[in-house]
Design an enzyme around this catalytic site. Structure first.
Site, PDB file in Angstrom:
ATOM      1  N   HIS A   1      47.961  41.610  28.049  1.00  9.40           N
ATOM      2  CA  HIS A   1      46.635  41.859  26.938  1.00  9.40           C
ATOM      3  C   HIS A   1      45.728  39.899  26.776  1.00  9.40           C
ATOM      4  O   HIS A   1      45.949  39.169  26.963  1.00  9.40           O
ATOM      5  CB  HIS A   1      46.861  41.930  25.347  1.00  9.40           C
ATOM      6  CG  HIS A   1      45.608  42.886  24.727  1.00  9.40           C
ATOM      7  ND1 HIS A   1      44.410  41.758  24.143  1.00  9.40           N
ATOM      8  CD2 HIS A   1      45.276  43.932  25.109  1.00  9.40           C
ATOM      9  CE1 HIS A   1      44.442  42.729  24.043  1.00  9.40           C
ATOM     10  NE2 HIS A   1      44.191  44.068  24.035  1.00  9.40           N
TER      11      HIS A   1
ATOM     12  N   GLU B   1      48.949  51.076  25.174  1.00  7.36           N
ATOM     13  CA  GLU B   1      48.624  51.930  26.548  1.00  7.36           C
ATOM     14  C   GLU B   1      49.703  52.548  26.555  1.00  7.36           C
ATOM     15  O   GLU B   1      50.537  53.707  27.267  1.00  7.36           O
ATOM     16  CB  GLU B   1      48.328  51.453  27.740  1.00  7.36           C
ATOM     17  CG  GLU B   1      46.911  51.158  27.970  1.00  7.36           C
ATOM     18  CD  GLU B   1      45.156  52.192  27.781  1.00  7.36           C
ATOM     19  OE1 GLU B   1      45.981  53.031  26.606  1.00  7.36           O
ATOM     20  OE2 GLU B   1      44.161  51.480  27.346  1.00  7.36           O
TER      21      GLU B   1
HETATM   22  N1  COA Z   1      51.633  42.809  35.062  1.00  9.64           N
HETATM   23  C1  COA Z   1      51.395  42.123  36.532  1.00  9.64           C
HETATM   24  N2  COA Z   1      51.000  40.647  36.385  1.00  9.64           N
HETATM   25  C2  COA Z   1      49.845  40.256  35.071  1.00  9.64           C
HETATM   26  C3  COA Z   1      50.299  41.691  34.124  1.00  9.64           C
HETATM   27  C4  COA Z   1      50.290  42.779  34.413  1.00  9.64           C
HETATM   28  N3  COA Z   1      50.445  43.952  33.736  1.00  9.64           N
HETATM   29  N4  COA Z   1      48.877  41.030  33.408  1.00  9.64           N
HETATM   30  C5  COA Z   1      48.654  40.045  33.243  1.00  9.64           C
HETATM   31  N5  COA Z   1      49.222  40.042  34.595  1.00  9.64           N
HETATM   32  C6  COA Z   1      49.439  38.092  35.008  1.00  9.64           C
HETATM   33  C7  COA Z   1      47.842  38.317  36.580  1.00  9.64           C
HETATM   34  O1  COA Z   1      48.911  38.694  37.882  1.00  9.64           O
HETATM   35  C8  COA Z   1      47.897  36.995  36.737  1.00  9.64           C
HETATM   36  O2  COA Z   1      48.522  36.419  37.030  1.00  9.64           O
HETATM   37  P1  COA Z   1      49.074  35.794  38.382  1.00  9.64           P
HETATM   38  O3  COA Z   1      47.987  33.778  37.011  1.00  9.64           O
HETATM   39  O4  COA Z   1      49.768  34.672  38.390  1.00  9.64           O
HETATM   40  O5  COA Z   1      47.204  35.803  39.259  1.00  9.64           O
HETATM   41  C9  COA Z   1      48.042  36.013  35.030  1.00  9.64           C
HETATM   42  O6  COA Z   1      49.167  37.581  34.349  1.00  9.64           O
HETATM   43  C10 COA Z   1      46.586  36.415  34.622  1.00  9.64           C
HETATM   44  O7  COA Z   1      45.868  37.278  34.555  1.00  9.64           O
HETATM   45  P2  COA Z   1      44.702  38.128  33.856  1.00  9.64           P
HETATM   46  O8  COA Z   1      44.107  39.126  34.640  1.00  9.64           O
HETATM   47  O9  COA Z   1      43.968  36.618  34.203  1.00  9.64           O
HETATM   48  O10 COA Z   1      44.897  38.422  32.136  1.00  9.64           O
HETATM   49  P3  COA Z   1      44.413  39.212  31.611  1.00  9.64           P
HETATM   50  O11 COA Z   1      43.671  38.567  30.155  1.00  9.64           O
HETATM   51  O12 COA Z   1      42.573  39.476  32.398  1.00  9.64           O
HETATM   52  O13 COA Z   1      45.142  40.779  31.837  1.00  9.64           O
HETATM   53  C11 COA Z   1      45.033  42.872  31.075  1.00  9.64           C
HETATM   54  C12 COA Z   1      44.240  41.265  30.875  1.00  9.64           C
HETATM   55  C13 COA Z   1      44.745  43.820  30.007  1.00  9.64           C
HETATM   56  C14 COA Z   1      43.464  43.619  32.689  1.00  9.64           C
HETATM   57  C15 COA Z   1      46.158  42.842  31.931  1.00  9.64           C
HETATM   58  O14 COA Z   1      47.523  41.962  31.413  1.00  9.64           O
HETATM   59  C16 COA Z   1      46.511  43.685  32.497  1.00  9.64           C
HETATM   60  O15 COA Z   1      45.779  43.853  33.942  1.00  9.64           O
HETATM   61  N6  COA Z   1      47.135  44.618  33.057  1.00  9.64           N
HETATM   62  C17 COA Z   1      48.370  45.954  33.325  1.00  9.64           C
HETATM   63  C18 COA Z   1      46.080  47.215  32.880  1.00  9.64           C
HETATM   64  C19 COA Z   1      46.962  47.712  31.855  1.00  9.64           C
HETATM   65  O16 COA Z   1      47.577  47.713  30.884  1.00  9.64           O
HETATM   66  N7  COA Z   1      45.670  47.505  30.890  1.00  9.64           N
HETATM   67  C20 COA Z   1      45.650  47.723  29.068  1.00  9.64           C
HETATM   68  C21 COA Z   1      44.827  47.119  28.097  1.00  9.64           C
HETATM   69  S1  COA Z   1      44.894  47.567  26.720  1.00  9.64           S
END
Ligand code: COA
Length: 362
Positions: A246, A304
């Site tokens: 998140h 989720e």
């Molecule tokens: N699985 C694997 N790696 C994940 C991850 C996940 N669910 N969530 C974050 N990461 C990793 C990213 O790959 C990244 O790694 P890196 O630094 O080695 O490249 C790091 O964590 C940061 O990612 P970032 O996209 O900047 O974090 P964010 O704060 O924008 O992420 C989400 C938030 C929700 C977009 C992300 O956690 C995600 O894609 N989750 C899966 C989708 C999901 O469940 N969405 C519903 C949200 S309520």
């Protein structure tokens, strides 16, 4: 520059606050635990809308107004349901909502709040060749949504579970879809335009599109027989594990715990949640794998993961999970849109140009 606008405060709101370090969600002065399972969706919609419409009825009256709005949406859109059902269920819902009047009255707001709960069951039924079921304006919102889906009255336990879900996701700070809604509302466009922006943003897999893929992941892991190996292979390929991580929470998403408790109750009440124990094993394996693969980031279970189990148990197919998320979040969007229109200014940030300069003509 803040890529992704982390830490940027883009609005002041009285609606909700997400405490990412403490793992707390506050909605209009109430903790999520005070609302989920204790107040109905109509009561929480009232809480969110209070102060934004002069003609908002008393708390108890909103259930009836929402019921009337469901009936109105069904009657208005009945002639086009066949065409909407030819689209995928999310696009059909969104296209149907686009046909609602684009104004700012309470009646407009209530029709928008009612619409996902009416359109989703109708379009799912028509997609499988069944007749849509008309709303019962006297019923509770979640119970009526299930009745319109199944054609008969849902068990009180299931209706309560869906109601708790809708309350749990009703609002969540300035998430991507709420921000999109507020940007459109800030132009003083009508509520339908603003809600359509929210619907567009919600659809993506990084936001409200995640729970369907959670079911696909559980299916794939069940087939592979080894959760940790499957999860590690996904991460090695650069894939994300759906239902985890998140932007704001660095601890467990409090909504995940609320929904996990709801799923447990459904199991205790004899509900068909066959894979709870399996999902708990997968959750633990994912947390272990993520801890090793991404040691610098605390990636925890988000809302989720258990949403997927709950909505599957409620009888929704996975392609409609985001519709049901929208059915809960829509009252938060409406409240934010009104708050933005009544207290905010046009949202108009700046970009920094990093492209080529025009050639200097001698
Ligand atoms: N699985 C694997 N790696 C994940 C991850 C996940 N669910 N969530 C974050 N990461 C990793 C990213 O790959 C990244 O790694 P890196 O630094 O080695 O490249 C790091 O964590 C940061 O990612 P970032 O996209 O900047 O974090 P964010 O704060 O924008 O992420 C989400 C938030 C929700 C977009 C992300 O956690 C995600 O894609 N989750 C899966 C989708 C999901 O469940 N969405 C519903 C949200 S309520």
């Amino acid at each position: 520059m803040a890529n992704g606008l982390d830490e940027v405060v883009a609005a002041e709101t009285v609606l909700s606050d997400v405490d990412g370090l403490g793992g707390r969600l506050t909605i209009r002065g109430h903790s999520l635990a005070d609302l989920a399972g204790r107040r109905s969706y109509a009561q929480v919609a009232h809480l969110l809308l209070e102060g934004f419409f002069d003609d908002l009825p008393e708390d108890a009256g909103l259930k009836e107004s929402l019921g009337q709005a469901r009936a109105e949406v069904f009657e208005r859109l009945r002639p086009v349901l066949g065409a909407l059902a030819a689209l995928d269920v999310y696009s059909g819902m969104r296209a149907g909502m686009a046909l609602l009047p684009d104004r700012k009255t309470l009646a407009d707001a209530l029709r928008l709040i009612a619409a996902p709960a009416v359109l989703t069951p109708a379009l799912l039924r028509m997609g499988r060749g069944e007749q849509p079921v008309s709303p019962d304006a006297q019923a509770d919102h979640a119970a009526d949504m299930l009745r319109m889906l199944k054609g008969d009255t849902a068990s009180p336990a299931l209706a309560k579970a869906l109601d708790t879900y809708l309350v749990t996701v009703c609002d969540h700070g300035l998430n991507a879809s709420t921000f999109a809604t507020r940007v459109v509302a800030s132009t003083q466009a009508g509520l339908t335009s603003a809600i359509l922006a929210g619907l567009g943003a919600l659809k993506g897999p990084l936001h409200g599109g995640a729970p369907g893929p959670v079911i696909e992941m559980l299916d794939a892991i069940a087939e592979s027989g080894d959760a940790a190996t499957w999860l590690r292979a996904e991460i090695d390929c650069g894939e994300r594990i759906m239902g985890f991580g998140h932007r704001i929470y660095r601890v467990r998403d409090p909504r995940a715990d609320v929904l996990k408790a709801v799923v447990r109750k459904l199991v205790a009440a004899g509900g068909a949640v066959g894979r709870l124990a399996f999902a708990e094993t997968v959750e633990q394996a994912a947390l272990d794998v993520l801890r090793v693969a991404k040691p610098s980031r605390s990636i925890q279970t988000n809302v989720e993961f258990y949403t997927a189990l709950l909505l599957e148990a409620a009888g929704f197919p996975k392609e409609a999970f985001t519709n049901v998320f929208a059915a809960g979040r829509v009252c938060g969007w409406v409240a934010h849109a009104r708050e933005q229109q009544l207290t905010g200014r046009l949202i108009r940030p700046q970009s920094r140009y990093v492209g080529p300069l025009p050639e200097l003509v001698a």
